[in-house]
Design a protein around this motif. Sequence first.
Motif, mmCIF file in Angstrom:
data_model
loop_
_atom_site.group_PDB
_atom_site.id
_atom_site.type_symbol
_atom_site.label_atom_id
_atom_site.label_comp_id
_atom_site.label_asym_id
_atom_site.label_seq_id
_atom_site.Cartn_x
_atom_site.Cartn_y
_atom_site.Cartn_z
ATOM 1 N N LEU A 13 49.704 34.786 58.044
ATOM 2 C CA LEU A 13 49.367 36.169 58.402
ATOM 3 C C LEU A 13 50.304 37.146 57.697
ATOM 4 C CD1 LEU A 13 47.592 38.125 59.923
ATOM 5 C CD2 LEU A 13 49.072 37.828 61.924
ATOM 6 N N LEU A 14 51.588 36.844 57.686
ATOM 7 C CA LEU A 14 52.546 37.711 56.984
ATOM 8 C C LEU A 14 52.226 37.766 55.485
ATOM 9 C CD1 LEU A 14 55.756 36.467 58.822
ATOM 10 C CD2 LEU A 14 54.757 38.757 59.042
ATOM 11 N N GLU A 15 51.911 36.630 54.910
ATOM 12 C CA GLU A 15 51.599 36.598 53.482
ATOM 13 C C GLU A 15 50.264 37.266 53.176
ATOM 14 O OE1 GLU A 15 52.155 32.488 52.375
ATOM 15 O OE2 GLU A 15 54.340 32.758 52.231
ATOM 16 N N TRP A 16 49.324 37.191 54.111
ATOM 17 C CA TRP A 16 48.065 37.928 53.952
ATOM 18 C C TRP A 16 48.356 39.423 53.868
ATOM 19 C CZ3 TRP A 16 45.741 41.549 57.246
ATOM 20 C CH2 TRP A 16 44.425 41.911 56.921
ATOM 21 N N GLY A 17 49.249 39.915 54.749
ATOM 22 C CA GLY A 17 49.628 41.322 54.707
ATOM 23 C C GLY A 17 50.239 41.701 53.368
ATOM 24 N N ILE A 18 51.102 40.829 52.843
ATOM 25 C CA ILE A 18 51.710 41.092 51.541
ATOM 26 C C ILE A 18 50.647 41.124 50.449
ATOM 27 C CG2 ILE A 18 53.251 40.140 49.764
ATOM 28 C CD1 ILE A 18 54.993 39.053 52.096
ATOM 29 N N GLN A 19 49.742 40.166 50.486
ATOM 30 C CA GLN A 19 48.677 40.130 49.482
ATOM 31 C C GLN A 19 47.837 41.405 49.535
ATOM 32 O OE1 GLN A 19 46.211 36.617 49.659
ATOM 33 N NE2 GLN A 19 44.650 37.525 48.381
ATOM 34 N N GLU A 20 47.486 41.836 50.737
ATOM 35 C CA GLU A 20 46.714 43.067 50.887
ATOM 36 C C GLU A 20 47.489 44.272 50.344
ATOM 37 O OE1 GLU A 20 43.475 43.713 52.465
ATOM 38 O OE2 GLU A 20 43.413 41.619 51.823
ATOM 39 N N ASP A 21 48.770 44.337 50.688
ATOM 40 C CA ASP A 21 49.566 45.513 50.362
ATOM 41 C C ASP A 21 49.956 45.591 48.893
ATOM 42 O OD1 ASP A 21 49.424 46.192 53.038
ATOM 43 O OD2 ASP A 21 51.363 45.317 53.523
ATOM 44 N N PHE A 22 49.976 44.448 48.209
ATOM 45 C CA PHE A 22 50.361 44.452 46.807
ATOM 46 C C PHE A 22 49.155 44.356 45.873
ATOM 47 C CE2 PHE A 22 54.381 43.697 48.783
ATOM 48 C CZ PHE A 22 55.309 44.287 47.935
ATOM 49 N N SER A 23 47.961 44.344 46.432
ATOM 50 C CA SER A 23 46.765 44.385 45.589
ATOM 51 C C SER A 23 46.613 45.792 45.041
ATOM 52 C CB SER A 23 45.519 44.001 46.391
ATOM 53 O OG SER A 23 45.229 45.004 47.340
ATOM 54 N N GLU A 24 45.767 45.953 44.057
ATOM 55 C CA GLU A 24 45.595 47.276 43.438
ATOM 56 C C GLU A 24 45.145 48.301 44.476
ATOM 57 O OE1 GLU A 24 46.243 49.942 40.714
ATOM 58 O OE2 GLU A 24 46.659 47.821 40.365
ATOM 59 N N SER A 25 44.174 47.917 45.310
ATOM 60 C CA SER A 25 43.710 48.851 46.341
ATOM 61 C C SER A 25 44.704 48.946 47.490
ATOM 62 C CB SER A 25 42.339 48.427 46.867
ATOM 63 O OG SER A 25 42.423 47.176 47.514
ATOM 64 N N GLY A 26 45.511 47.894 47.670
ATOM 65 C CA GLY A 26 46.468 47.882 48.768
ATOM 66 C C GLY A 26 47.603 48.875 48.613
ATOM 67 N N ARG A 27 47.754 49.408 47.421
ATOM 68 C CA ARG A 27 48.829 50.372 47.218
ATOM 69 C C ARG A 27 48.616 51.621 48.081
ATOM 70 N NH1 ARG A 27 52.009 48.812 42.829
ATOM 71 N NH2 ARG A 27 52.970 50.861 42.756
#
Length: 196
Positions: free
Chosen positions: A90-104
Motif C-alpha cells: 500500500l505504501l509503495e502503491w502511494g509512491i507509484q501514484e505520486d511519482f507518476s507523471e499524472s501523480g505530480r
Amino acid sequence: MTRGGRPREFKDTAVIDAAMDAFWLNGYEGCSTEDLCKQTGLGKGSLYNAFGSKHDLYEKVLQRYHEEGIREQSEILQSSLPLKERLRGLLEWGIQEDFSESGRRGCLLINAAMERARVDPMVEQVVTRHIGFLEDALCDLMEQGAQTGEITSGKPAKELASLFLSSYYGLRVLNSSSQNRDLAKSIVEGTLAAIY
C-alpha cells in the motif's frame, strides 16, 4: 439508452473523468466553467443540465475518485501476501501514484481536503469516509496480525492502524510537495519498523 446506443452512465463516467482532470489541475476554486467545458467537450448548458451545479459535478468527481482509490487499495490489503508485504504494498502503491507523471498533481482527495474540507461539508464527508474505510481495514489487518503472531509489538490494533495512516498520508503529502524518492523509501521502512 442514448441515441448512440450506449447507456448514459457510460457517457456520464467519461465526462466525470474529464472533469476530474480539470479539478485536479486547477482545484475547485481555480476551476472555471470554461475549464470544465473545455476539458469535457460539453457546452455550459449541457454540462449543467446533466450534472447540476459545479459543486454537484465536483461531488461526483470526488466520489468516483474515492471509489476507484478504495477499490485499488482494497485489492492490495486483501491479497494473499503476508501482512507486512500488504502494508508495504500500500505504501509503495502511494509512491507509484505520486511519482507518476499524472501523480505530480498529488492525491485528489488530499488536495480537496486541504483546499475545502474546512468550508465544505461534502468534501469533509467524502474524505472522512475514505479515511474511515482504510482505518477499519487496517484495524482488522492489525488484529489478524496480532492473532497470527505476525505482529508482536503488543500495541492495540487501533493504535497501529492510526500510526500507519498518519505515515501513509504524511508520505502522500511529502511525495506531492518534494518528489524525493529517498525520503519516501525511508518513510516506508520506518513505518514498517515501527509496526514490527
